[in-house]
Design a protein around this motif. Sequence first.
Motif, PDB file in Angstrom:
ATOM      1  N   LYS A 138      56.955  63.591  31.740  1.00  0.00           N
ATOM      2  CA  LYS A 138      57.495  62.463  32.523  1.00  0.00           C
ATOM      3  C   LYS A 138      58.377  62.970  33.656  1.00  0.00           C
ATOM      4  O   LYS A 138      58.308  62.451  34.783  1.00  0.00           O
ATOM      5  CB  LYS A 138      58.304  61.537  31.616  1.00  0.00           C
ATOM      6  CG  LYS A 138      58.857  60.298  32.327  1.00  0.00           C
ATOM      7  CD  LYS A 138      57.720  59.419  32.838  1.00  0.00           C
ATOM      8  CE  LYS A 138      58.202  58.053  33.300  1.00  0.00           C
ATOM      9  NZ  LYS A 138      59.053  58.119  34.500  1.00  0.00           N
ATOM     10  N   GLU A 141      56.132  64.201  36.387  1.00  0.00           N
ATOM     11  CA  GLU A 141      55.567  63.077  37.138  1.00  0.00           C
ATOM     12  C   GLU A 141      56.592  62.506  38.111  1.00  0.00           C
ATOM     13  O   GLU A 141      56.274  62.189  39.261  1.00  0.00           O
ATOM     14  CB  GLU A 141      55.091  61.986  36.184  1.00  0.00           C
ATOM     15  CG  GLU A 141      53.819  62.307  35.435  1.00  0.00           C
ATOM     16  CD  GLU A 141      53.348  61.145  34.580  1.00  0.00           C
ATOM     17  OE1 GLU A 141      53.983  60.073  34.622  1.00  0.00           O
ATOM     18  OE2 GLU A 141      52.335  61.301  33.873  1.00  0.00           O
ATOM     19  N   ASP A 142      57.828  62.353  37.641  1.00  0.00           N
ATOM     20  CA  ASP A 142      58.882  61.812  38.495  1.00  0.00           C
ATOM     21  C   ASP A 142      59.171  62.750  39.663  1.00  0.00           C
ATOM     22  O   ASP A 142      59.478  62.302  40.774  1.00  0.00           O
ATOM     23  CB  ASP A 142      60.156  61.573  37.685  1.00  0.00           C
ATOM     24  CG  ASP A 142      60.028  60.406  36.723  1.00  0.00           C
ATOM     25  OD1 ASP A 142      59.087  59.601  36.887  1.00  0.00           O
ATOM     26  OD2 ASP A 142      60.857  60.302  35.797  1.00  0.00           O
ATOM     27  N   LYS A 146      58.965  61.923  43.646  1.00  0.00           N
ATOM     28  CA  LYS A 146      60.002  62.186  44.653  1.00  0.00           C
ATOM     29  C   LYS A 146      59.383  62.690  45.952  1.00  0.00           C
ATOM     30  O   LYS A 146      59.818  62.322  47.049  1.00  0.00           O
ATOM     31  CB  LYS A 146      60.994  63.230  44.133  1.00  0.00           C
ATOM     32  CG  LYS A 146      61.950  62.759  43.071  1.00  0.00           C
ATOM     33  CD  LYS A 146      62.879  63.902  42.695  1.00  0.00           C
ATOM     34  CE  LYS A 146      63.835  63.538  41.584  1.00  0.00           C
ATOM     35  NZ  LYS A 146      64.729  64.674  41.230  1.00  0.00           N
ATOM     36  N   PRO A 195      53.441  55.725  41.376  1.00  0.00           N
ATOM     37  CA  PRO A 195      54.888  55.551  41.418  1.00  0.00           C
ATOM     38  C   PRO A 195      55.368  54.409  42.318  1.00  0.00           C
ATOM     39  O   PRO A 195      56.424  53.830  42.083  1.00  0.00           O
ATOM     40  CB  PRO A 195      55.379  56.894  41.969  1.00  0.00           C
ATOM     41  CG  PRO A 195      54.273  57.342  42.873  1.00  0.00           C
ATOM     42  CD  PRO A 195      52.996  56.816  42.268  1.00  0.00           C
TER      43      PRO A 195
END
Length: 224
Positions: A138, A141-142, A146, A195
């Motif tokens: 996770k 992925e974040d 960004k 996202p």
Amino acid sequence: MSHEQTKQEILAAFQSRHATKAFDPSKKITPADFAFILETARLSPSSFGYEPWNMLVIQNEALREELRAVSWGAQGQLPTASHYVIFLARTGAQMQPDGPHVTHMMDALGLSDEAKQGRTTRYGLFLEEDFKIGNNEKAMEDWSAKQAYIALGNMMSTAAQIGIDSCPIEGFDQEAIEKILVDHDLLDRTVFTVPVMVAFGYRADEPKRAKQRRDLDEIVTFIE
């Protein structure tokens, strides 16, 4: 145009830009203008130069309606936007030092084997020691997301400077959006996640209140 004039034009565009809730559906962005906006995303910077994003431009009205059913933050934008973009961010597996996307990007950079090894080592240390995200899917992925937001910001700023409105959208059920895209063979969840989305077009109405932001001295501290 002078340096000062350029600055004032850029600031005027930022003052005019707002999160457009509904667009004028009769006004369409020209292909040339939208290609220009997309090009500023393509030229955007990313960490290590790995560009961990792709984009889907959703022009199909039926698909937009499916997305609208699970996008509470895009009720006005999906039916009216001239162009609607879904950002895709690479998954952690894609962005590991030996992941397929990272390997592809190093090949694209034309690096020697020695340079590839040095970059792989440095990148691995960055993930494991500097940001401590390498073993967290996770978090990875974040981190990809960004990078996508850098391209998103550049697209919106560029659009504003040529008189085109936009609205970034996070108000959606991520799992449901991804399922719709998977069902339409537009997304491989092992490769990408969703996202953020963004709508572009021409505002239907002027904003009801002036732009409000904190003062600069509240958000910036100079360390001499």
